[in-house]
Design a protein around this motif. Sequence first.
Motif, PDB file in Angstrom:
ATOM      1  N   PHE A 121       0.825  -1.208   0.000  1.00 32.01           N
ATOM      2  CA  PHE A 121       0.000   0.000   0.000  1.00 32.01           C
ATOM      3  C   PHE A 121       0.860   1.260   0.000  1.00 32.01           C
ATOM      4  CE2 PHE A 121      -1.975   3.064   3.133  1.00 32.01           C
ATOM      5  CZ  PHE A 121      -2.707   3.756   2.181  1.00 32.01           C
ATOM      6  N   ARG A 122       1.879   1.301   0.861  1.00 28.17           N
ATOM      7  CA  ARG A 122       2.743   2.474   0.922  1.00 28.17           C
ATOM      8  C   ARG A 122       3.604   2.608  -0.335  1.00 28.17           C
ATOM      9  NH1 ARG A 122       0.441   5.861   2.741  1.00 28.17           N
ATOM     10  NH2 ARG A 122       2.349   7.091   2.597  1.00 28.17           N
ATOM     11  N   LEU A 123       3.938   1.475  -0.956  1.00 32.86           N
ATOM     12  CA  LEU A 123       4.702   1.521  -2.204  1.00 32.86           C
ATOM     13  C   LEU A 123       3.863   2.140  -3.318  1.00 32.86           C
ATOM     14  CD1 LEU A 123       7.448   0.633  -3.443  1.00 32.86           C
ATOM     15  CD2 LEU A 123       6.309  -1.477  -4.141  1.00 32.86           C
ATOM     16  N   LEU A 124       2.612   1.694  -3.430  1.00 31.47           N
ATOM     17  CA  LEU A 124       1.727   2.247  -4.460  1.00 31.47           C
ATOM     18  C   LEU A 124       1.356   3.701  -4.163  1.00 31.47           C
ATOM     19  CD1 LEU A 124      -0.681  -0.791  -5.020  1.00 31.47           C
ATOM     20  CD2 LEU A 124       1.147  -0.008  -6.523  1.00 31.47           C
ATOM     21  N   ALA A 125       1.383   4.085  -2.883  1.00 31.13           N
ATOM     22  CA  ALA A 125       1.038   5.462  -2.521  1.00 31.13           C
ATOM     23  C   ALA A 125       2.053   6.469  -3.035  1.00 31.13           C
ATOM     24  CB  ALA A 125       0.914   5.588  -1.002  1.00 31.13           C
ATOM     25  N   HIS A 126       3.232   5.992  -3.464  1.00 35.54           N
ATOM     26  CA  HIS A 126       4.261   6.893  -3.978  1.00 35.54           C
ATOM     27  C   HIS A 126       4.408   6.791  -5.495  1.00 35.54           C
ATOM     28  CE1 HIS A 126       5.343   6.828   0.307  1.00 35.54           C
ATOM     29  NE2 HIS A 126       5.889   8.000   0.083  1.00 35.54           N
ATOM     30  N   VAL A 127       3.459   6.122  -6.149  1.00 36.73           N
ATOM     31  CA  VAL A 127       3.460   6.054  -7.613  1.00 36.73           C
ATOM     32  C   VAL A 127       2.532   7.155  -8.127  1.00 36.73           C
ATOM     33  CG1 VAL A 127       2.951   4.647  -9.633  1.00 36.73           C
ATOM     34  CG2 VAL A 127       3.878   3.574  -7.563  1.00 36.73           C
ATOM     35  N   PRO A 128       3.059   8.237  -8.713  1.00 37.72           N
ATOM     36  CA  PRO A 128       2.210   9.374  -9.082  1.00 37.72           C
ATOM     37  C   PRO A 128       1.446   9.135 -10.385  1.00 37.72           C
ATOM     38  CG  PRO A 128       4.481   9.839  -9.655  1.00 37.72           C
ATOM     39  CD  PRO A 128       4.481   8.502  -8.984  1.00 37.72           C
ATOM     40  N   VAL A 129       0.322   9.821 -10.489  1.00 36.76           N
ATOM     41  CA  VAL A 129      -0.434   9.839 -11.751  1.00 36.76           C
ATOM     42  C   VAL A 129       0.212  10.869 -12.667  1.00 36.76           C
ATOM     43  CG1 VAL A 129      -2.671  10.300 -12.819  1.00 36.76           C
ATOM     44  CG2 VAL A 129      -2.562   9.170 -10.597  1.00 36.76           C
ATOM     45  N   PRO A 130       0.567  10.528 -13.891  1.00 35.64           N
ATOM     46  CA  PRO A 130       1.219  11.514 -14.773  1.00 35.64           C
ATOM     47  C   PRO A 130       0.258  12.621 -15.193  1.00 35.64           C
ATOM     48  CG  PRO A 130       0.732   9.488 -15.970  1.00 35.64           C
ATOM     49  CD  PRO A 130       0.431   9.212 -14.532  1.00 35.64           C
ATOM     50  N   GLY A 131       0.842  13.788 -15.486  1.00 33.90           N
ATOM     51  CA  GLY A 131       0.045  14.903 -15.988  1.00 33.90           C
ATOM     52  C   GLY A 131      -0.365  15.911 -14.944  1.00 33.90           C
ATOM     53  N   VAL A 132       0.226  15.848 -13.727  1.00 28.72           N
ATOM     54  CA  VAL A 132      -0.125  16.759 -12.639  1.00 28.72           C
ATOM     55  C   VAL A 132       1.154  17.407 -12.109  1.00 28.72           C
ATOM     56  CG1 VAL A 132      -1.174  16.982 -10.351  1.00 28.72           C
ATOM     57  CG2 VAL A 132      -2.139  15.394 -12.015  1.00 28.72           C
ATOM     58  N   ASN A 133       1.086  18.701 -11.844  1.00 31.20           N
ATOM     59  CA  ASN A 133       2.207  19.426 -11.257  1.00 31.20           C
ATOM     60  C   ASN A 133       2.231  19.142  -9.753  1.00 31.20           C
ATOM     61  OD1 ASN A 133       4.037  21.361 -10.232  1.00 31.20           O
ATOM     62  ND2 ASN A 133       3.657  22.696 -11.984  1.00 31.20           N
ATOM     63  N   VAL A 134       3.026  18.158  -9.358  1.00 33.00           N
ATOM     64  CA  VAL A 134       3.019  17.672  -7.980  1.00 33.00           C
ATOM     65  C   VAL A 134       3.559  18.722  -7.012  1.00 33.00           C
ATOM     66  CG1 VAL A 134       3.869  15.871  -6.426  1.00 33.00           C
ATOM     67  CG2 VAL A 134       3.223  15.283  -8.758  1.00 33.00           C
ATOM     68  N   ALA A 135       4.562  19.499  -7.423  1.00 37.52           N
ATOM     69  CA  ALA A 135       5.158  20.503  -6.531  1.00 37.52           C
ATOM     70  C   ALA A 135       4.140  21.566  -6.134  1.00 37.52           C
ATOM     71  CB  ALA A 135       6.362  21.149  -7.210  1.00 37.52           C
ATOM     72  N   GLN A 136       3.399  22.094  -7.114  1.00 36.86           N
ATOM     73  CA  GLN A 136       2.365  23.084  -6.802  1.00 36.86           C
ATOM     74  C   GLN A 136       1.212  22.463  -6.019  1.00 36.86           C
ATOM     75  OE1 GLN A 136       1.045  25.314 -10.196  1.00 36.86           O
ATOM     76  NE2 GLN A 136       3.121  25.777 -10.913  1.00 36.86           N
ATOM     77  N   LEU A 137       0.902  21.199  -6.308  1.00 36.39           N
ATOM     78  CA  LEU A 137      -0.170  20.513  -5.583  1.00 36.39           C
ATOM     79  C   LEU A 137       0.178  20.369  -4.105  1.00 36.39           C
ATOM     80  CD1 LEU A 137      -2.868  18.956  -5.688  1.00 36.39           C
ATOM     81  CD2 LEU A 137      -1.553  16.898  -6.193  1.00 36.39           C
ATOM     82  N   THR A 138       1.434  20.034  -3.810  1.00 32.25           N
ATOM     83  CA  THR A 138       1.874  19.907  -2.420  1.00 32.25           C
ATOM     84  C   THR A 138       1.761  21.229  -1.676  1.00 32.25           C
ATOM     85  OG1 THR A 138       3.418  18.167  -3.088  1.00 32.25           O
ATOM     86  CG2 THR A 138       3.780  19.184  -0.938  1.00 32.25           C
ATOM     87  N   SER A 139       2.147  22.317  -2.326  1.00 32.30           N
ATOM     88  CA  SER A 139       2.028  23.642  -1.690  1.00 32.30           C
ATOM     89  C   SER A 139       0.573  24.016  -1.461  1.00 32.30           C
ATOM     90  CB  SER A 139       2.720  24.696  -2.551  1.00 32.30           C
ATOM     91  OG  SER A 139       2.076  24.822  -3.810  1.00 32.30           O
TER      92      SER A 139
END
Length: 426
Positions: free
Chosen positions: A31-49
């Motif tokens: 579960f924790r391994l899959l939780a770090h597999v991102p969906v492509p096409g999203v700006n993760v840095a801005q999403l985290t902020s």
Amino acid sequence: MNKITTFFGKILNNPELKKKLLFTASIFFVFRLLAHVPVPGVNVAQLTSLFDSNQFLSLLNIFSGGTLSNFSVMAVGISPYITASIIMQLAGMVFPQIKELQKDGEAGREKLNQYTRFLSVPLAVFQGISVLALLRSQALLESSDPLSIVAMIFTLVAGAMVITWLGELISVYGIGNGISMILLGGILSQVPQSFAQIAYGGGSQFFTMISFASVFIAVIALTVFMNEAVRKIPIQYAKRVRGSKVYGGQKSHLPIRVNVSGVMPIIFAVSIMLVPSFASRLLLSSSNERLLSVGQFLAINFAQTAPLYIVTYFVIVFVFSFVSALLFFNAEDISSELKKSGAFVAGIRPGAATKKFLEYVVVRITFIGAVFLGGIALLPIMAQVFTDVGSLAVSGTSLLIVVSVIIETAKQAESMLVEQNYDKYL
């Protein structure tokens, strides 16, 4: 402390329980391994902020185990399955066929679980579309063409179904309730990050958290007390004379938990309070002045520390506590079972009078449970209001879930140990 170490020693010395623990730990790892597999096409840095700047979104991120802030394939999480379970429970009050399945033992539960899984799929699609709409309104999607959007939705739905499957594997081959254990793993996975934010948040914030540590210890003690508190209804079994022998006549009790509904009212309230937050972000990106003014109203009055938000949140938790208590504690079925077994509540006639009495007792004790749940739900908000500490993201709700799941899992492990000790004498 000695009792805890002795208990864990017994578990580790039991091959079957050790196997179940290792299986559960392996599912947590997946579960924790899959939780770090991102969906492509999203700006993760801005999403985290974005999640760091919004306390309510931070709470949802904790529930999802951090999968929302990095937008992993598990971003939708198990909330579609939980929502579907609530809908199926409510449907049992409306549709007689579903109510019969609820009474039909193991076969009926398997059928209801199958219906719940089917219902989870459209709910996961709806939730995936809602999340993508929010990201699009914040210009966080790197690609907005229809094919990419559809691929993202299918990915999120597949992730929701996989995490539900992992939870069911824990229920069958592991230890504890699988869905609750997945939720527990997601919450605990965010604890180190929260402590790291506190440690690097400055001296004053650190000392504020030290002072709050004592408060949280008291909250843990209160949570354990309320989770285990029961009202014992005295039960008398009728005497039956057969020949020269008298059967029955024993006295027992019917335990009714003060917090009958558990954490479900808070989860339901969180889902409801998510709507104004999403709607405000969508409307604020509109060019229409009327829609823009509505979005500003929602953004101001439904901010997490706004008075209207606090009152609405508490009222939803309070009201749904009564609804779910009467739903989960079916007084009619219990009174019918008591009548069939020749038992009755002391001083109360069997049948309709017993049903009315049980509902009266449940409503009275649920008032205390509803106030407790409302206070637990508002704990992080009030802490933020009085201390202005934004790192208090591990809320009383998370604490309630963690304590409840740990207690129930410990009870299940203890019952397995007792059952296996009985087998030695057979």
